[in-house]
Scaffold this motif. Structure first.
Motif, PDB file in Angstrom:
ATOM      1  N   ALA B  20      34.418  29.604  23.952  1.00 31.56           N
ATOM      2  CA  ALA B  20      33.882  30.798  24.621  1.00 31.56           C
ATOM      3  C   ALA B  20      34.969  31.489  25.449  1.00 31.56           C
ATOM      4  O   ALA B  20      35.113  32.699  25.417  1.00 31.56           O
ATOM      5  CB  ALA B  20      32.710  30.410  25.506  1.00 31.56           C
ATOM      6  N   THR B  21      35.773  30.729  26.203  1.00 36.27           N
ATOM      7  CA  THR B  21      36.856  31.355  26.988  1.00 36.27           C
ATOM      8  C   THR B  21      38.189  30.659  26.726  1.00 36.27           C
ATOM      9  O   THR B  21      39.242  31.189  27.035  1.00 36.27           O
ATOM     10  CB  THR B  21      36.569  31.258  28.508  1.00 36.27           C
ATOM     11  N   THR B  22      38.127  29.457  26.151  1.00 35.13           N
ATOM     12  CA  THR B  22      39.350  28.645  25.982  1.00 35.13           C
ATOM     13  C   THR B  22      39.559  28.291  24.515  1.00 35.13           C
ATOM     14  O   THR B  22      38.589  28.008  23.810  1.00 35.13           O
ATOM     15  CB  THR B  22      39.202  27.332  26.793  1.00 35.13           C
ATOM     16  N   GLU B  41      42.352  35.086  25.823  1.00 34.84           N
ATOM     17  CA  GLU B  41      43.180  36.304  26.019  1.00 34.84           C
ATOM     18  C   GLU B  41      44.619  36.021  25.592  1.00 34.84           C
ATOM     19  O   GLU B  41      45.248  36.856  24.937  1.00 34.84           O
ATOM     20  CB  GLU B  41      43.204  36.764  27.483  1.00 34.84           C
TER      21      GLU B  41
ATOM     22  N   LYS E  17      34.415  36.845  34.177  1.00 34.06           N
ATOM     23  CA  LYS E  17      34.003  36.724  32.758  1.00 34.06           C
ATOM     24  C   LYS E  17      33.574  35.282  32.523  1.00 34.06           C
ATOM     25  O   LYS E  17      34.370  34.359  32.653  1.00 34.06           O
ATOM     26  CB  LYS E  17      35.180  37.083  31.848  1.00 34.06           C
ATOM     27  N   GLU E  18      32.280  35.105  32.178  1.00 39.37           N
ATOM     28  CA  GLU E  18      31.726  33.755  32.086  1.00 39.37           C
ATOM     29  C   GLU E  18      31.766  33.235  30.663  1.00 39.37           C
ATOM     30  O   GLU E  18      31.426  33.946  29.722  1.00 39.37           O
ATOM     31  CB  GLU E  18      30.276  33.764  32.601  1.00 39.37           C
ATOM     32  N   GLY E  19      32.194  31.959  30.503  1.00 37.08           N
ATOM     33  CA  GLY E  19      32.161  31.307  29.182  1.00 37.08           C
ATOM     34  C   GLY E  19      31.111  30.220  29.197  1.00 37.08           C
ATOM     35  O   GLY E  19      30.255  30.188  30.087  1.00 37.08           O
ATOM     36  N   HIS E  24      36.442  33.105  33.903  1.00 37.42           N
ATOM     37  CA  HIS E  24      37.742  33.669  34.290  1.00 37.42           C
ATOM     38  C   HIS E  24      37.501  34.709  35.373  1.00 37.42           C
ATOM     39  O   HIS E  24      36.687  35.628  35.179  1.00 37.42           O
ATOM     40  CB  HIS E  24      38.436  34.278  33.078  1.00 37.42           C
ATOM     41  N   ILE E  25      38.217  34.555  36.472  1.00 33.94           N
ATOM     42  CA  ILE E  25      38.079  35.457  37.619  1.00 33.94           C
ATOM     43  C   ILE E  25      39.389  36.215  37.766  1.00 33.94           C
ATOM     44  O   ILE E  25      40.464  35.600  37.801  1.00 33.94           O
ATOM     45  CB  ILE E  25      37.865  34.656  38.921  1.00 33.94           C
TER      46      ILE E  25
ATOM     47  N   SER F  60      46.219  30.041  34.575  1.00 36.04           N
ATOM     48  CA  SER F  60      44.964  30.414  35.263  1.00 36.04           C
ATOM     49  C   SER F  60      44.188  29.172  35.680  1.00 36.04           C
ATOM     50  O   SER F  60      43.486  29.176  36.693  1.00 36.04           O
ATOM     51  CB  SER F  60      44.109  31.292  34.334  1.00 36.04           C
ATOM     52  N   ILE F  65      39.840  29.417  43.566  1.00 39.64           N
ATOM     53  CA  ILE F  65      39.300  30.536  44.348  1.00 39.64           C
ATOM     54  C   ILE F  65      38.625  29.957  45.595  1.00 39.64           C
ATOM     55  O   ILE F  65      37.891  28.962  45.510  1.00 39.64           O
ATOM     56  CB  ILE F  65      38.273  31.338  43.514  1.00 39.64           C
TER      57      ILE F  65
END
Lengths: 68, 68, 68, 68, 68, 68
Positions: B20-22, B41, E17-19, E24-25, F60, F65
């Motif tokens: 999803a993000t990784t 990304e 952005k949520e996975g 990711h912030i 990242s 945070i």
């Protein structure tokens, strides 16, 4: 012991350089040289010596990818 | 670009698995398989493809040593 | 296997939450809850299950200190 | 201050060992000993002392899982 | 709370952005964009929102140096 | 060289403090001071000097945070 880190690479210790609290270990893994920096306690406790068989253990999230 | 990370290992990307993000990237470095987990990304921005030449970049403080 | 990471804390897995590529594992170590995020492959390969004995492995350079 | 790191474990500092640039701090958290390596500036700036209450702060992505 | 991490940089959250398990912030720190990847639990527990003041916390051992 | 780390921040080296094996580098990035701790070999090999242009490279997943 099995560990969640995705990269466990067996090789031979070729150099141990000790600092005040941290030591640098160079490992030869199939001709590749990998450098680790670990605590002096770890070196002592594990009795690490040049010439010894050892593995480099690296989490996948600690490996970056670079392209030219 | 020169980087302070002590381990820069050139190889070939053999697998890219996107989440999803990784994403998980498997790199063949002289027969050794190294797994990296990087952001989607980064995969997109760098245009990473299987078969492409790329380097694994790893700080020495992220490399642990294990002995049997 | 002995590892250079200074912190090896044995406990019991009390929760496994799987995401697209990463899973979150909660470990009960003498009443303390520690959260690890590892790859889904690691969970599968190690056959991790809730209730299983397992250790949290943490390098000293990954532990920060905070004071009120 | 709230922090995104999933592991914030309060305990007592039982040892501070200073090196050239890095210090090793041992924290007793409910009988568990956790070792952190932080910069000498951090020790000085935070005025850390043995016997002081402090917390170990650890990101979940820095916690690995190992099984026998 | 004072923390041993040497880099604490205050800014404003401009994107979340949520996975599946990781978010990711993107933080704007005096015009610089910093990206953090943290767990979804952390986002929820801290009630993070775009536009909110927040700090990026980074250990010095996690900062590499590169030169052209 | 393009790298998967999401944070590459160009600035100027304003201080280099060398220890037994590790050096602390302070980088001024648009008025923000970032501290990196890297190996003495890296400092020497890269020929790092105060006043030199250099970039801070940060994954990242190494950025936390915090909110008040």
């Amino acid at each position: 012991m099995k560990i969640s880190a995705r990269n466990v690479l067996e090789g031979k210790i070729i150099e141990i350089k000790e600092g005040a609290t941290t030591s640098h270990i160079v490992l030869d893994v199939k001709g590749l040289h990998l450098t680790a920096s670990i605590t002096n306690e770890a070196v002592e406790e594990m009795g690490l010596k040049a010439g010894q068989t050892a593995s480099a253990v690296i989490k996948s999230s600690d490996v970056m990818i670079a392209v030219a």
